[in-house]
Design a protein around this motif. Structure first.
Motif, PDB file in Angstrom:
ATOM      1  N   LYS A  46       5.145  96.538 -34.068  1.00 37.56           N
ATOM      2  CA  LYS A  46       4.842  97.520 -35.112  1.00 37.56           C
ATOM      3  C   LYS A  46       5.867  98.653 -35.140  1.00 37.56           C
ATOM      4  O   LYS A  46       6.191  99.146 -36.219  1.00 37.56           O
ATOM      5  N   THR A  47       6.384  99.080 -33.988  1.00 34.83           N
ATOM      6  CA  THR A  47       7.424 100.119 -34.025  1.00 34.83           C
ATOM      7  C   THR A  47       8.675  99.575 -34.707  1.00 34.83           C
ATOM      8  O   THR A  47       9.320 100.282 -35.479  1.00 34.83           O
ATOM      9  N   ALA A  48       9.003  98.317 -34.459  1.00 37.82           N
ATOM     10  CA  ALA A  48      10.168  97.699 -35.106  1.00 37.82           C
ATOM     11  C   ALA A  48       9.960  97.585 -36.612  1.00 37.82           C
ATOM     12  O   ALA A  48      10.868  97.875 -37.398  1.00 37.82           O
ATOM     13  N   ARG A  49       8.763  97.195 -37.034  1.00 37.83           N
ATOM     14  CA  ARG A  49       8.495  97.066 -38.470  1.00 37.83           C
ATOM     15  C   ARG A  49       8.538  98.423 -39.175  1.00 37.83           C
ATOM     16  O   ARG A  49       9.043  98.537 -40.292  1.00 37.83           O
ATOM     17  N   ARG A  85      15.266  89.966 -34.347  1.00 38.38           N
ATOM     18  CA  ARG A  85      14.674  89.009 -35.284  1.00 38.38           C
ATOM     19  C   ARG A  85      13.686  89.707 -36.230  1.00 38.38           C
ATOM     20  O   ARG A  85      13.696  89.481 -37.431  1.00 38.38           O
ATOM     21  N   ILE A  86      12.843  90.585 -35.671  1.00 35.56           N
ATOM     22  CA  ILE A  86      11.875  91.313 -36.507  1.00 35.56           C
ATOM     23  C   ILE A  86      12.598  92.213 -37.494  1.00 35.56           C
ATOM     24  O   ILE A  86      12.299  92.221 -38.690  1.00 35.56           O
ATOM     25  N   LEU A  87      13.560  92.996 -37.007  1.00 40.72           N
ATOM     26  CA  LEU A  87      14.266  93.936 -37.879  1.00 40.72           C
ATOM     27  C   LEU A  87      14.997  93.218 -39.008  1.00 40.72           C
ATOM     28  O   LEU A  87      14.950  93.637 -40.168  1.00 40.72           O
ATOM     29  N   GLN A  88      15.658  92.119 -38.689  1.00 37.66           N
ATOM     30  CA  GLN A  88      16.396  91.382 -39.711  1.00 37.66           C
ATOM     31  C   GLN A  88      15.439  90.654 -40.670  1.00 37.66           C
ATOM     32  O   GLN A  88      15.704  90.582 -41.867  1.00 37.66           O
ATOM     33  N   ALA A 136       6.567 105.461 -31.857  1.00 40.96           N
ATOM     34  CA  ALA A 136       5.858 104.978 -30.666  1.00 40.96           C
ATOM     35  C   ALA A 136       4.414 104.660 -31.043  1.00 40.96           C
ATOM     36  O   ALA A 136       3.938 105.043 -32.107  1.00 40.96           O
ATOM     37  N   ASP A 137       3.709 103.973 -30.153  1.00 39.07           N
ATOM     38  CA  ASP A 137       2.281 103.802 -30.382  1.00 39.07           C
ATOM     39  C   ASP A 137       1.621 105.166 -30.159  1.00 39.07           C
ATOM     40  O   ASP A 137       2.169 106.034 -29.486  1.00 39.07           O
ATOM     41  N   TRP A 138       0.457 105.368 -30.763  1.00 37.75           N
ATOM     42  CA  TRP A 138      -0.097 106.719 -30.825  1.00 37.75           C
ATOM     43  C   TRP A 138      -0.327 107.390 -29.477  1.00 37.75           C
ATOM     44  O   TRP A 138      -0.115 108.591 -29.368  1.00 37.75           O
ATOM     45  N   GLY A 167      -0.563 100.488 -32.502  1.00 37.73           N
ATOM     46  CA  GLY A 167      -0.295  99.268 -31.752  1.00 37.73           C
ATOM     47  C   GLY A 167      -1.429  98.908 -30.815  1.00 37.73           C
ATOM     48  O   GLY A 167      -2.017  99.769 -30.180  1.00 37.73           O
ATOM     49  N   GLU A 168      -1.742  97.644 -30.753  1.00 35.06           N
ATOM     50  CA  GLU A 168      -2.773  97.157 -29.839  1.00 35.06           C
ATOM     51  C   GLU A 168      -2.117  96.562 -28.595  1.00 35.06           C
ATOM     52  O   GLU A 168      -1.044  95.996 -28.665  1.00 35.06           O
ATOM     53  N   TRP A 169      -2.786  96.698 -27.492  1.00 31.97           N
ATOM     54  CA  TRP A 169      -2.325  96.127 -26.245  1.00 31.97           C
ATOM     55  C   TRP A 169      -3.341  95.081 -25.823  1.00 31.97           C
ATOM     56  O   TRP A 169      -4.490  95.121 -26.205  1.00 31.97           O
ATOM     57  N   ASP A 170      -2.919  94.156 -25.035  1.00 35.43           N
ATOM     58  CA  ASP A 170      -3.869  93.190 -24.499  1.00 35.43           C
ATOM     59  C   ASP A 170      -3.691  93.080 -22.994  1.00 35.43           C
ATOM     60  O   ASP A 170      -2.750  93.614 -22.431  1.00 35.43           O
ATOM     61  N   GLY A 171      -4.595  92.414 -22.362  1.00 31.95           N
ATOM     62  CA  GLY A 171      -4.576  92.282 -20.909  1.00 31.95           C
ATOM     63  C   GLY A 171      -3.422  91.449 -20.395  1.00 31.95           C
ATOM     64  O   GLY A 171      -3.210  91.352 -19.189  1.00 31.95           O
ATOM     65  N   ASN A 172      -2.636  90.860 -21.286  1.00 36.85           N
ATOM     66  CA  ASN A 172      -1.518  90.017 -20.895  1.00 36.85           C
ATOM     67  C   ASN A 172      -0.236  90.821 -20.666  1.00 36.85           C
ATOM     68  O   ASN A 172       0.779  90.278 -20.293  1.00 36.85           O
ATOM     69  N   HIS A 173      -0.274  92.127 -20.922  1.00 33.95           N
ATOM     70  CA  HIS A 173       0.913  92.955 -20.724  1.00 33.95           C
ATOM     71  C   HIS A 173       0.945  93.435 -19.279  1.00 33.95           C
ATOM     72  O   HIS A 173      -0.070  93.811 -18.721  1.00 33.95           O
TER      73      HIS A 173
END
Length: 190
Positions: A46-49, A85-88, A136-138, A167-173
């Motif tokens: 989301k920061t990239a978008r 890739r996201i930015l482009q 940044a995320d909030w 931005g959401e985070w998950d337990g996989n980070h």
């Protein structure tokens, strides 16, 4: 959780700065390394978008990102590739995207690298006033802006601005044990 996150964000007093229309702007989407599966977390995407949206709206803008370096050199290369890739894909020309080729492990490190980039590359070519828009995320926005302001305080004609994403985070980070403990830890920390 998004409803609670939005409420806390509003109560915490995080507001997005306006996007300047006529000045040179360097957009800095903060990164959050890769998750344990090798993907970019939602907050990084989301920061990239948002950076891409600002870059498309303001022709005199550039994007400069500093990848995180907590998972090693291969993860660093993957993070750079995924963020590019996201930015482009969002329509930003590769010529308007710059990044550090080594990773940094703190917001202070990111701010120092952005300062070096702004004072060296941007000022050399454009001179004049430069805005640095930190995204940044909030939970990190207010802290990141204060760190960038501290690092940039002696840089003349540079204004630090900030915008936040949900931005959401998950337990996989790797930085997160659980969404609830991450949220509580960030509220207490910041």
């Amino acid at each position: 959780m998004a409803g609670l996150a939005g409420l806390i964000r509003r109560c915490w007093g995080i507001s997005d700065d306006a996007i300047p229309e006529n000045d040179k702007i360097v957009v800095v989407p903060l990164g959050y390394t890769l998750d344990n599966s090798g993907a970019l977390p939602d907050a990084s995407q989301k920061t990239a978008r948002m950076a891409a949206a600002i870059a498309k709206a303001i022709p005199e803008s550039e994007i400069f990102f500093v990848p995180a370096n907590v998972l090693g050199p291969e993860a660093l290369k993957t993070e750079i590739r995924l963020r590019l890739r996201i930015l482009q894909a969002e329509g930003v020309s590769r010529s308007r995207i710059s990044f550090l080729r080594v990773g940094i492990s703190s917001t202070f490190g990111e701010a120092w690298e952005v300062l070096s980039y702004v004072l060296g590359t941007i000022r050399m070519h454009y001179g004049g006033h430069v805005n640095v828009m930190v995204i940044a995320d909030w939970p990190h926005t207010r802290r990141a802006k204060k760190i960038f302001e501290l690092i940039f305080e002696r840089a003349m004609n540079v204004e630090v601005l900030a915008r936040s994403v949900e931005g959401e985070w998950d337990g996989n980070h790797p930085a997160v044990k659980s969404s609830r403990s991450w949220l509580i830890g960030n509220i207490l920390h910041y």
